[in-house]
Design a protein around this motif. Structure first.
Motif, PDB file in Angstrom:
ATOM      1  N   GLU A   4       0.833  -1.205   0.000  1.00 31.72           N
ATOM      2  CA  GLU A   4       0.000   0.000   0.000  1.00 31.72           C
ATOM      3  C   GLU A   4       0.868   1.256   0.000  1.00 31.72           C
ATOM      4  O   GLU A   4       0.569   2.219  -0.703  1.00 31.72           O
ATOM      5  CB  GLU A   4      -0.931   0.010   1.216  1.00 31.72           C
ATOM      6  N   LYS A   5       1.945   1.242   0.784  1.00 36.25           N
ATOM      7  CA  LYS A   5       2.847   2.395   0.818  1.00 36.25           C
ATOM      8  C   LYS A   5       3.523   2.587  -0.537  1.00 36.25           C
ATOM      9  O   LYS A   5       3.673   3.717  -1.004  1.00 36.25           O
ATOM     10  CB  LYS A   5       3.897   2.228   1.921  1.00 36.25           C
ATOM     11  N   TYR A   6       3.939   1.492  -1.160  1.00 39.02           N
ATOM     12  CA  TYR A   6       4.569   1.591  -2.473  1.00 39.02           C
ATOM     13  C   TYR A   6       3.585   2.117  -3.510  1.00 39.02           C
ATOM     14  O   TYR A   6       3.931   2.946  -4.351  1.00 39.02           O
ATOM     15  CB  TYR A   6       5.130   0.241  -2.919  1.00 39.02           C
ATOM     16  N   ILE A   7       2.355   1.630  -3.430  1.00 37.23           N
ATOM     17  CA  ILE A   7       1.327   2.071  -4.377  1.00 37.23           C
ATOM     18  C   ILE A   7       1.023   3.554  -4.179  1.00 37.23           C
ATOM     19  O   ILE A   7       0.901   4.317  -5.138  1.00 37.23           O
ATOM     20  CB  ILE A   7       0.054   1.199  -4.260  1.00 37.23           C
ATOM     21  N   GLU A   8       0.926   3.977  -2.925  1.00 30.91           N
ATOM     22  CA  GLU A   8       0.687   5.397  -2.633  1.00 30.91           C
ATOM     23  C   GLU A   8       1.851   6.253  -3.152  1.00 30.91           C
ATOM     24  O   GLU A   8       1.644   7.294  -3.775  1.00 30.91           O
ATOM     25  CB  GLU A   8       0.507   5.599  -1.125  1.00 30.91           C
ATOM     26  N   SER A   9       3.075   5.791  -2.910  1.00 36.91           N
ATOM     27  CA  SER A   9       4.252   6.513  -3.409  1.00 36.91           C
ATOM     28  C   SER A   9       4.254   6.560  -4.929  1.00 36.91           C
ATOM     29  O   SER A   9       4.606   7.581  -5.533  1.00 36.91           O
ATOM     30  CB  SER A   9       5.538   5.840  -2.922  1.00 36.91           C
ATOM     31  N   LEU A  10       3.852   5.477  -5.549  1.00 39.45           N
ATOM     32  CA  LEU A  10       3.787   5.405  -7.007  1.00 39.45           C
ATOM     33  C   LEU A  10       2.782   6.417  -7.556  1.00 39.45           C
ATOM     34  O   LEU A  10       3.075   7.140  -8.518  1.00 39.45           O
ATOM     35  CB  LEU A  10       3.404   3.982  -7.426  1.00 39.45           C
ATOM     36  N   GLU A  11       1.622   6.508  -6.939  1.00 43.26           N
ATOM     37  CA  GLU A  11       0.596   7.465  -7.382  1.00 43.26           C
ATOM     38  C   GLU A  11       1.084   8.904  -7.232  1.00 43.26           C
ATOM     39  O   GLU A  11       0.888   9.726  -8.128  1.00 43.26           O
ATOM     40  CB  GLU A  11      -0.701   7.248  -6.598  1.00 43.26           C
ATOM     41  N   LEU A  12       1.715   9.189  -6.092  1.00 42.25           N
ATOM     42  CA  LEU A  12       2.245  10.545  -5.878  1.00 42.25           C
ATOM     43  C   LEU A  12       3.334  10.881  -6.895  1.00 42.25           C
ATOM     44  O   LEU A  12       3.383  11.995  -7.419  1.00 42.25           O
ATOM     45  CB  LEU A  12       2.782  10.680  -4.450  1.00 42.25           C
ATOM     46  N   ALA A  13       4.201   9.928  -7.165  1.00 41.95           N
ATOM     47  CA  ALA A  13       5.273  10.158  -8.140  1.00 41.95           C
ATOM     48  C   ALA A  13       4.698  10.384  -9.533  1.00 41.95           C
ATOM     49  O   ALA A  13       5.158  11.265 -10.271  1.00 41.95           O
ATOM     50  CB  ALA A  13       6.235   8.976  -8.138  1.00 41.95           C
ATOM     51  N   ARG A  14       3.690   9.631  -9.895  1.00 44.99           N
ATOM     52  CA  ARG A  14       3.059   9.818 -11.219  1.00 44.99           C
ATOM     53  C   ARG A  14       2.388  11.192 -11.320  1.00 44.99           C
ATOM     54  O   ARG A  14       2.458  11.840 -12.361  1.00 44.99           O
ATOM     55  CB  ARG A  14       2.053   8.699 -11.491  1.00 44.99           C
ATOM     56  N   GLU A  15       1.734  11.614 -10.236  1.00 46.66           N
ATOM     57  CA  GLU A  15       1.125  12.954 -10.229  1.00 46.66           C
ATOM     58  C   GLU A  15       2.195  14.031 -10.405  1.00 46.66           C
ATOM     59  O   GLU A  15       2.016  14.969 -11.177  1.00 46.66           O
ATOM     60  CB  GLU A  15       0.361  13.192  -8.927  1.00 46.66           C
ATOM     61  N   GLU A  16       3.302  13.883  -9.678  1.00 44.05           N
ATOM     62  CA  GLU A  16       4.400  14.849  -9.786  1.00 44.05           C
ATOM     63  C   GLU A  16       4.977  14.853 -11.200  1.00 44.05           C
ATOM     64  O   GLU A  16       5.245  15.911 -11.769  1.00 44.05           O
ATOM     65  CB  GLU A  16       5.490  14.525  -8.754  1.00 44.05           C
ATOM     66  N   LEU A  17       5.149  13.674 -11.761  1.00 46.41           N
ATOM     67  CA  LEU A  17       5.679  13.573 -13.126  1.00 46.41           C
ATOM     68  C   LEU A  17       4.748  14.268 -14.115  1.00 46.41           C
ATOM     69  O   LEU A  17       5.208  15.009 -14.989  1.00 46.41           O
ATOM     70  CB  LEU A  17       5.885  12.113 -13.512  1.00 46.41           C
ATOM     71  N   ASN A  18       3.454  14.072 -13.963  1.00 49.56           N
ATOM     72  CA  ASN A  18       2.493  14.733 -14.854  1.00 49.56           C
ATOM     73  C   ASN A  18       2.575  16.251 -14.735  1.00 49.56           C
ATOM     74  O   ASN A  18       2.556  16.969 -15.739  1.00 49.56           O
ATOM     75  CB  ASN A  18       1.071  14.241 -14.588  1.00 49.56           C
ATOM     76  N   ILE A 112      12.314  11.296 -11.564  1.00 50.65           N
ATOM     77  CA  ILE A 112      11.013  10.805 -11.095  1.00 50.65           C
ATOM     78  C   ILE A 112      10.661   9.509 -11.827  1.00 50.65           C
ATOM     79  O   ILE A 112      10.180   8.553 -11.217  1.00 50.65           O
ATOM     80  CB  ILE A 112       9.907  11.863 -11.302  1.00 50.65           C
ATOM     81  N   GLN A 113      10.918   9.459 -13.131  1.00 52.49           N
ATOM     82  CA  GLN A 113      10.632   8.248 -13.902  1.00 52.49           C
ATOM     83  C   GLN A 113      11.470   7.075 -13.391  1.00 52.49           C
ATOM     84  O   GLN A 113      10.977   5.957 -13.271  1.00 52.49           O
ATOM     85  CB  GLN A 113      10.892   8.476 -15.397  1.00 52.49           C
ATOM     86  N   ASN A 114      12.734   7.340 -13.053  1.00 52.62           N
ATOM     87  CA  ASN A 114      13.586   6.290 -12.488  1.00 52.62           C
ATOM     88  C   ASN A 114      13.023   5.794 -11.157  1.00 52.62           C
ATOM     89  O   ASN A 114      13.028   4.583 -10.877  1.00 52.62           O
ATOM     90  CB  ASN A 114      15.021   6.792 -12.299  1.00 52.62           C
ATOM     91  N   TYR A 115      12.548   6.721 -10.343  1.00 55.85           N
ATOM     92  CA  TYR A 115      11.945   6.370  -9.056  1.00 55.85           C
ATOM     93  C   TYR A 115      10.692   5.514  -9.269  1.00 55.85           C
ATOM     94  O   TYR A 115      10.483   4.506  -8.583  1.00 55.85           O
ATOM     95  CB  TYR A 115      11.622   7.644  -8.270  1.00 55.85           C
ATOM     96  N   ILE A 116       9.869   5.897 -10.240  1.00 60.72           N
ATOM     97  CA  ILE A 116       8.662   5.123 -10.568  1.00 60.72           C
ATOM     98  C   ILE A 116       9.049   3.707 -11.000  1.00 60.72           C
ATOM     99  O   ILE A 116       8.453   2.721 -10.553  1.00 60.72           O
ATOM    100  CB  ILE A 116       7.829   5.848 -11.657  1.00 60.72           C
ATOM    101  N   ASN A 117      10.059   3.612 -11.855  1.00 63.28           N
ATOM    102  CA  ASN A 117      10.502   2.291 -12.315  1.00 63.28           C
ATOM    103  C   ASN A 117      11.000   1.430 -11.158  1.00 63.28           C
ATOM    104  O   ASN A 117      10.731   0.225 -11.096  1.00 63.28           O
ATOM    105  CB  ASN A 117      11.600   2.434 -13.376  1.00 63.28           C
ATOM    106  N   GLU A 118      11.711   2.064 -10.224  1.00 62.62           N
ATOM    107  CA  GLU A 118      12.207   1.359  -9.042  1.00 62.62           C
ATOM    108  C   GLU A 118      11.040   0.851  -8.181  1.00 62.62           C
ATOM    109  O   GLU A 118      11.052  -0.293  -7.721  1.00 62.62           O
ATOM    110  CB  GLU A 118      13.086   2.319  -8.234  1.00 62.62           C
ATOM    111  N   LEU A 119      10.035   1.698  -7.995  1.00 62.94           N
ATOM    112  CA  LEU A 119       8.850   1.284  -7.228  1.00 62.94           C
ATOM    113  C   LEU A 119       8.136   0.119  -7.913  1.00 62.94           C
ATOM    114  O   LEU A 119       7.708  -0.831  -7.253  1.00 62.94           O
ATOM    115  CB  LEU A 119       7.885   2.458  -7.059  1.00 62.94           C
ATOM    116  N   LEU A 120       8.025   0.191  -9.229  1.00 61.25           N
ATOM    117  CA  LEU A 120       7.352  -0.887  -9.972  1.00 61.25           C
ATOM    118  C   LEU A 120       8.109  -2.198  -9.852  1.00 61.25           C
ATOM    119  O   LEU A 120       7.500  -3.275  -9.696  1.00 61.25           O
ATOM    120  CB  LEU A 120       7.185  -0.491 -11.441  1.00 61.25           C
TER     121      LEU A 120
END
Length: 125
Positions: A4-18, A112-120
């Motif tokens: 859940e924490k990873y998913i929440e972080s992923l959503e926040l990172a995607r919002e920031e990237l957008n 941010i994209q690298n961070y998203i990839n790491e979370l995934l």
């Protein structure tokens, strides 16, 4: 719970990237606008003739008689009178500043994209 924490972080990172990508697109539009202004100013050296907008898609052909009195919006609708060379230098500085900001924003977006990839990758484990 950790997922859940990873998913929440992923959503926040995607919002920031957008947000960053929208900001970058706006910077690119400003860049094009300043480049076009600079090219138009430089073209005036040779022709001193141009089409002036009068309103909604209405233009009039005109001759520029004085290139020593150009009003330049330096920000916040503050206009300074400049000669042609000063106006060109101002535009070149702004173009350079925008290029630098585009580069910074691009690097930030990549991080941010690298961070998203790491979370995934972490979520797939």
């Amino acid at each position: 719970f950790m997922d859940e924490k990873y998913i929440e972080s992923l959503e926040l990172a995607r919002e920031e990237l957008n947000k960053i990508l929208v900001y970058r697109e706006n910077l690119l539009n400003y860049y094009k606008m300043f480049k076009n202004s600079l090219e138009s100013l430089q073209a005036l050296k040779n022709t001193k003739e141009l089409f002036l907008p009068l309103g909604s898609d209405v233009f009039v052909f005109s001759e520029v008689k004085n290139l020593d009195s150009i009003l330049v919006n330096v920000g916040n609708n503050i206009f300074l009178e400049m000669n042609l060379e000063e106006a060109e230098e101002f535009l070149k500085r702004r173009i350079s500043e925008i290029e630098e900001e585009i580069n910074n924003v691009t690097l930030y977006a990549q991080s941010i994209q690298n961070y998203i990839n790491e979370l995934l990758r972490t979520l797939k484990k």
